[in-house]
Scaffold this motif. Structure first.
Motif, mmCIF file in Angstrom:
data_model
loop_
_atom_site.group_PDB
_atom_site.id
_atom_site.type_symbol
_atom_site.label_atom_id
_atom_site.label_comp_id
_atom_site.label_asym_id
_atom_site.label_seq_id
_atom_site.Cartn_x
_atom_site.Cartn_y
_atom_site.Cartn_z
ATOM 1 N N GLU A 100 -49.404 -8.942 -15.761
ATOM 2 C CA GLU A 100 -47.924 -9.268 -16.328
ATOM 3 C C GLU A 100 -47.806 -10.298 -17.561
ATOM 4 N N ARG B 100 -47.855 -3.262 -24.995
ATOM 5 C CA ARG B 100 -46.955 -3.744 -24.292
ATOM 6 C C ARG B 100 -45.908 -2.709 -23.552
ATOM 7 N N ARG C 32 -42.749 -2.315 -21.286
ATOM 8 C CA ARG C 32 -41.512 -2.858 -20.873
ATOM 9 C C ARG C 32 -40.933 -2.606 -19.389
ATOM 10 N N ARG C 33 -40.527 -3.621 -18.545
ATOM 11 C CA ARG C 33 -40.160 -3.460 -17.451
ATOM 12 C C ARG C 33 -41.105 -2.661 -16.547
ATOM 13 N N TYR C 34 -42.393 -2.996 -16.596
ATOM 14 C CA TYR C 34 -43.601 -2.148 -15.822
ATOM 15 C C TYR C 34 -43.489 -2.609 -14.423
ATOM 16 N N SER D 79 -40.605 -7.446 -14.870
ATOM 17 C CA SER D 79 -41.341 -7.881 -15.821
ATOM 18 C C SER D 79 -42.202 -7.061 -16.508
ATOM 19 N N ASP D 80 -42.476 -7.566 -17.810
ATOM 20 C CA ASP D 80 -43.079 -6.770 -18.808
ATOM 21 C C ASP D 80 -44.840 -6.824 -18.560
#
Length: 248
Positions: A191, A211, A213-215, A220-221
């Motif tokens: 995270e 990175r 995104r919205r993983y 959260s990234d």
């Protein structure tokens, strides 16, 4: 697959793997289904999304040597009062590092030298050497399939955070990925808001690849990190293991 004897379960204290980088923590690899309860109890509270028991099995039964557990030993927990010490019962799991092995990313693998050929088996010697046989050159051994490790879970009991326990378990797991499973690198996601975890990994040499995104399910990234194994770093870990300073 659910049998507790799928892997031998160590019980004597001497069965817990050496080295002991900390004299107060004993480390060993995953050994049986009974260890799943230890892993779940430490990992589940820190997850941003729930894991099923089958998820844990997917990791540990594929690469048990690269799944490292750290224990404290408290003889006061012995129910026999020392009459017949139950050393396994005196162990409390305080750290887990769970990994697996995947095929290597092609894009990353193209940046590395080709993997070393697998060692060829010693040829059988004929009873009566034949000139025609001796004149033939054996075919080159096939190249080893490139592989990379994946660090899926790293968790420490709140009572032992800040004591380098996570770093030690991680180093032992990475050592196994390299030595036991032939990995050339290791990757993970963490995270982006978890600065403490990011610092632990970056101290071990992991670098950010990107990175995501919205993983996670909570929105959260994540940072994707990679560590490339090299001889210098591997030698440093081995020296620390020999000196008993792996957690320093």
């Amino acid at each position: 697959m659910s049998s507790s004897s799928f892997f031998p379960l160590p019980s004597p204290l001497s069965s817990y793997s050496l080295p002991r980088p900390s004299p107060k923590i004993y480390y060993r690899s995953f050994s049986s289904e009974l260890d799943l309860a230890h892993i779940e109890s430490l990992v589940s509270p820190s997850l941003s999304e729930p894991y099923s028991r089958s998820t844990y099995r997917y990791f540990v039964l594929r690469t048990p040597k690269a799944c490292v557990l750290g224990f404290t030993y408290d003889p006061s927990k012995d129910p026999t009062g020392g009459a017949a010490p139950d050393e396994a019962g005196c162990m409390t799991c305080v750290c887990v590092c769970v990994c697996k092995v995947d095929p290597e990313d092609e894009a990353f693998g193209s940046t590395l030298p080709p993997p070393s050929p697998a060692p060829a088996p010693a040829p059988a010697q004929p009873a009566v050497p034949s000139v025609s046989k001796l004149s033939l050159r054996p075919p080159p051994p096939p190249a080893a399939e490139p592989a990379q490790g994946y660090v899926g879970m790293l968790s420490v009991s709140p009572s032992h955070q800040g004591l380098s326990v996570a770093s030690t378990a991680l180093r032992l797991a990475l050592r196994s990925l390299r030595r036991d499973y032939g990995c050339r690198s290791a990757v993970l996601e963490v995270e982006a808001v978890n600065g403490a975890a990011v610092r632990v990994y970056e101290r071990e040499g992991f670098v950010r690849e990107g990175r995501l995104r919205r993983y996670y399910l909570n929105g959260s990234d994540a940072f994707r990190l990679r560590l490339v194994f090299d001889e210098e770093r591997a030698g440093e870990v081995e020296r620390k293991i020999e000196a008993g300073t792996l957690g320093c």
